[in-house]
Design a protein around this motif. Structure first.
Motif, mmCIF file in Angstrom:
data_model
loop_
_atom_site.group_PDB
_atom_site.id
_atom_site.type_symbol
_atom_site.label_atom_id
_atom_site.label_comp_id
_atom_site.label_asym_id
_atom_site.label_seq_id
_atom_site.Cartn_x
_atom_site.Cartn_y
_atom_site.Cartn_z
ATOM 1 N N PHE A 232 -36.198 -11.157 21.938
ATOM 2 C CA PHE A 232 -36.478 -9.866 22.566
ATOM 3 C C PHE A 232 -35.275 -8.931 22.530
ATOM 4 O O PHE A 232 -35.426 -7.733 22.253
ATOM 5 C CB PHE A 232 -36.926 -10.086 24.011
ATOM 6 C CG PHE A 232 -37.258 -8.818 24.746
ATOM 7 C CD1 PHE A 232 -38.396 -8.092 24.433
ATOM 8 C CD2 PHE A 232 -36.426 -8.340 25.747
ATOM 9 C CE1 PHE A 232 -38.709 -6.915 25.094
ATOM 10 C CE2 PHE A 232 -36.730 -7.167 26.426
ATOM 11 C CZ PHE A 232 -37.865 -6.454 26.103
ATOM 12 N N SER A 233 -34.085 -9.434 22.802
ATOM 13 C CA SER A 233 -32.897 -8.581 22.816
ATOM 14 C C SER A 233 -32.622 -7.991 21.442
ATOM 15 O O SER A 233 -32.171 -6.844 21.328
ATOM 16 C CB SER A 233 -31.680 -9.364 23.315
ATOM 17 O OG SER A 233 -31.450 -10.509 22.506
ATOM 18 N N ASP A 234 -32.896 -8.754 20.384
ATOM 19 C CA ASP A 234 -32.721 -8.225 19.021
ATOM 20 C C ASP A 234 -33.751 -7.146 18.734
ATOM 21 O O ASP A 234 -33.437 -6.092 18.176
ATOM 22 C CB ASP A 234 -32.857 -9.352 17.989
ATOM 23 C CG ASP A 234 -31.743 -10.384 18.094
ATOM 24 O OD1 ASP A 234 -30.678 -10.066 18.673
ATOM 25 O OD2 ASP A 234 -31.949 -11.504 17.599
ATOM 26 N N TRP A 235 -34.990 -7.430 19.118
ATOM 27 C CA TRP A 235 -36.082 -6.489 18.851
ATOM 28 C C TRP A 235 -35.875 -5.166 19.571
ATOM 29 O O TRP A 235 -35.977 -4.093 18.965
ATOM 30 C CB TRP A 235 -37.403 -7.125 19.279
ATOM 31 C CG TRP A 235 -38.564 -6.185 19.268
ATOM 32 C CD1 TRP A 235 -39.311 -5.814 18.192
ATOM 33 C CD2 TRP A 235 -39.101 -5.487 20.398
ATOM 34 N NE1 TRP A 235 -40.286 -4.921 18.573
ATOM 35 C CE2 TRP A 235 -40.178 -4.698 19.926
ATOM 36 C CE3 TRP A 235 -38.787 -5.438 21.749
ATOM 37 C CZ2 TRP A 235 -40.930 -3.879 20.761
ATOM 38 C CZ3 TRP A 235 -39.531 -4.629 22.595
ATOM 39 C CH2 TRP A 235 -40.591 -3.864 22.105
ATOM 40 N N LYS A 236 -35.566 -5.219 20.862
ATOM 41 C CA LYS A 236 -35.499 -3.977 21.641
ATOM 42 C C LYS A 236 -34.308 -3.113 21.270
ATOM 43 O O LYS A 236 -34.336 -1.897 21.480
ATOM 44 C CB LYS A 236 -35.487 -4.273 23.140
ATOM 45 C CG LYS A 236 -34.184 -4.826 23.684
ATOM 46 C CD LYS A 236 -34.219 -4.919 25.192
ATOM 47 C CE LYS A 236 -32.889 -5.391 25.761
ATOM 48 N NZ LYS A 236 -32.876 -5.393 27.242
ATOM 49 N N ASN A 237 -33.253 -3.721 20.727
ATOM 50 C CA ASN A 237 -32.050 -2.956 20.378
ATOM 51 C C ASN A 237 -32.045 -2.462 18.937
ATOM 52 O O ASN A 237 -31.105 -1.775 18.523
ATOM 53 C CB ASN A 237 -30.799 -3.804 20.636
ATOM 54 C CG ASN A 237 -30.551 -4.021 22.118
ATOM 55 O OD1 ASN A 237 -30.634 -3.091 22.921
ATOM 56 N ND2 ASN A 237 -30.265 -5.262 22.508
ATOM 57 N N ARG A 238 -33.073 -2.798 18.179
ATOM 58 C CA ARG A 238 -33.135 -2.349 16.783
ATOM 59 C C ARG A 238 -33.561 -0.895 16.712
ATOM 60 O O ARG A 238 -34.544 -0.479 17.314
ATOM 61 C CB ARG A 238 -34.103 -3.230 15.999
ATOM 62 C CG ARG A 238 -34.150 -2.881 14.515
ATOM 63 C CD ARG A 238 -35.090 -3.781 13.742
ATOM 64 N NE ARG A 238 -34.661 -5.170 13.823
ATOM 65 C CZ ARG A 238 -35.351 -6.127 14.427
ATOM 66 N NH1 ARG A 238 -36.508 -5.838 15.011
ATOM 67 N NH2 ARG A 238 -34.901 -7.360 14.468
ATOM 68 N N GLU A 239 -32.814 -0.095 15.977
ATOM 69 C CA GLU A 239 -33.147 1.313 15.793
ATOM 70 C C GLU A 239 -34.316 1.449 14.811
ATOM 71 O O GLU A 239 -34.441 0.659 13.866
ATOM 72 C CB GLU A 239 -31.949 2.092 15.260
ATOM 73 C CG GLU A 239 -30.753 2.132 16.188
ATOM 74 C CD GLU A 239 -30.968 3.062 17.363
ATOM 75 O OE1 GLU A 239 -31.814 3.966 17.250
ATOM 76 O OE2 GLU A 239 -30.292 2.872 18.388
ATOM 77 N N LEU A 240 -35.144 2.444 15.045
ATOM 78 C CA LEU A 240 -36.238 2.739 14.116
ATOM 79 C C LEU A 240 -35.685 3.619 13.001
ATOM 80 O O LEU A 240 -35.809 4.842 13.025
ATOM 81 C CB LEU A 240 -37.388 3.428 14.848
ATOM 82 C CG LEU A 240 -38.622 3.760 14.013
ATOM 83 C CD1 LEU A 240 -39.253 2.500 13.432
ATOM 84 C CD2 LEU A 240 -39.647 4.514 14.846
ATOM 85 N N GLU A 241 -35.045 2.982 12.034
ATOM 86 C CA GLU A 241 -34.389 3.733 10.960
ATOM 87 C C GLU A 241 -35.369 4.171 9.877
ATOM 88 O O GLU A 241 -35.158 5.180 9.213
ATOM 89 C CB GLU A 241 -33.271 2.886 10.354
ATOM 90 C CG GLU A 241 -32.147 2.579 11.357
ATOM 91 C CD GLU A 241 -31.071 1.704 10.759
ATOM 92 O OE1 GLU A 241 -31.299 1.164 9.644
ATOM 93 O OE2 GLU A 241 -30.014 1.530 11.398
ATOM 94 N N ASP A 242 -36.425 3.415 9.687
ATOM 95 C CA ASP A 242 -37.423 3.736 8.664
ATOM 96 C C ASP A 242 -38.727 4.130 9.346
ATOM 97 O O ASP A 242 -39.455 3.283 9.865
ATOM 98 C CB ASP A 242 -37.634 2.529 7.750
ATOM 99 C CG ASP A 242 -38.578 2.827 6.594
ATOM 100 O OD1 ASP A 242 -39.017 3.998 6.477
ATOM 101 O OD2 ASP A 242 -38.882 1.900 5.825
ATOM 102 N N ILE A 243 -39.019 5.414 9.355
ATOM 103 C CA ILE A 243 -40.217 5.914 10.035
ATOM 104 C C ILE A 243 -41.491 5.347 9.417
ATOM 105 O O ILE A 243 -42.530 5.252 10.074
ATOM 106 C CB ILE A 243 -40.233 7.456 10.011
ATOM 107 C CG1 ILE A 243 -39.011 7.991 10.761
ATOM 108 C CG2 ILE A 243 -41.504 8.010 10.630
ATOM 109 C CD1 ILE A 243 -38.871 9.497 10.715
#
Length: 391
Positions: A232-243
């Motif tokens: 969860f910590s990896d998922w929530k902190n990932r930026e949405l870089e590719d729309i």
């Protein structure tokens, strides 16, 4: 004697007139505060009521879910220069004790307009969603979800927690479930325990070579393959870089049935669909289409779809006229080349382009414009999961 009676009647009439004016002024002040701080009952409770006490003070009763609204109301009422009696209940109600938080305990739970199974289905929430408990009534809880939406849910759907237990939950190692749907068993793989849907959040009890032993909010235990989970910590902190990930996620919903109030892969309404797409990518949007319309950069329908970009929300409904206000009734998400994806009967792709085979004339003539939410992340109604204090 007769003169004394008339004097009493005149005095009572004068007092009633003053009291009536006082109550009217208090109601007007309350309405002003409501418009400024709690304008929509779907996201905040602010229901003051006023009466006159025996000593001609102003009794303020009712309830509110916002401490700032209560403070603003009493501050504004001081202009009336009367004694104020504070009977306005600040939710959560006291009978909940210190267990006024909870975590959704079932894969998908129905949120109702009133504390009855027969009440309108207004929304849904999925397992692992943190919620604030406001009231309890006959085995139902009135709750507020992370998007601020307020509704009623059956007791069985909630694992009640104290603030301390919620803090422990927030600090625990958790996973988020990735696939659309799966029926899962206990760690011994003997009995079915529950089903899971995409976006479910669970605590890790034990990490095995190829699987996790997980704890549900109420303590039941299951085992899920690691390949179906993300920390969860990896998922929530990932930026949405590719729309384009938004479009990829949205297309995975194609063919899913329309469900009024639905917000999971099992079935979605129009706003529940775009909300689910964004949540799976770590962003919390407001719940209803008319609420989503209030947030983001405005894209006018006047220039057609040429100014829309991938990921923009597109809204439909009734345009404003001299007789009637604008009314937002539908929302979808723009993809590319004039196409948008939305839940209408089922999740499908239509086009703004009259030359396209999937052109939808009805939607095109009722288009109200778009909202670019990705440029306003962090503002009200557009919040990253990583920045939401409840998670």
């Amino acid at each position: 004697m007769r003169n004394k009676i008339w004097l009493v009647i005149i005095f009572i009439g004068f007092a009633c007139s003053n009291n009536s004016d006082l109550l009217q002024q208090a109601s007007q002040i309350s309405q002003t505060v409501k418009l400024q701080i709690a304008p929509d009952g779907r996201e905040a409770i602010f229901d003051p009521a006023f009466s006159i006490s025996k000593d001609n003070g102003l009794v303020v009763s009712g309830e509110t879910s916002l401490s700032e609204a209560k403070l603003a109301l009493f501050s504004a009422l001081e202009v009336l220069k009367v004694h104020l009696v504070d009977s306005l209940v600040l939710l959560p109600e006291k009978k909940l004790g210190d267990k006024n938080w909870g975590v959704i305990n079932l894969s998908v739970v129905n949120l109702r307009a009133y504390p009855k199974h027969s009440a309108e289905l207004v929304s849904q929430s999925i397992m692992g969603t943190p919620v604030r408990l406001l009231k309890e009534e006959d085995g139902w809880y009135q709750i507020q979800t992370p998007d601020r939406y307020i509704a009623w849910v059956d007791r069985a759907a909630i694992a009640q927690k104290t603030e301390g237990e919620m803090e422990q939950w927030r600090n625990s190692k958790r996973i988020i479930f990735i696939p659309d749907f799966e029926v899962v068993k206990d760690p011994g793989q003997n009995e079915v325990v529950t089903d899971l849907v995409a976006g479910s959040i669970l605590e890790v009890e034990k990490e095995n070579k190829d699987s996790y032993d997980l704890a549900l909010p109420d303590g039941r235990r299951i085992q899920v393959e690691k390949s179906n989970c993300e920390v969860f910590s990896d998922w929530k902190n990932r930026e949405l870089e590719d729309i384009a990930l938004l479009t990829k996620t949205a297309k995975q919903f194609i063919g899913r049935p329309y469900l009024w109030g639905g917000t999971s892969v099992k079935g979605v309404d129009c706003s529940g669909f775009v909300k689910s797409v964004y949540f799976i990518n770590g962003i919390i949007l407001a719940r209803d289409a008319s609420l989503q319309f209030l947030h983001g950069d405005t894209i006018s329908p006047g220039h057609g779809f040429s100014e829309l970009a991938e990921g923009d929300l597109v809204f439909f409904g009734r345009a404003k006229t001299d007789e009637k206000p604008m009314k937002v009734t539908h929302v979808g998400m723009y993809m590319n080349h004039g196409e948008y994806i939305h839940s209408s009967g089922r999740v499908r792709i239509n086009s703004f382009d009259p030359e396209a085979e999937n052109y939808n004339n009805y939607r095109s003539i009722t288009w109200l414009g778009g909202r670019r939410v990705l440029s306003r992340i962090g503002e009200s109604g557009i919040v990253r999961v990583s920045e939401h204090p409840w998670y």
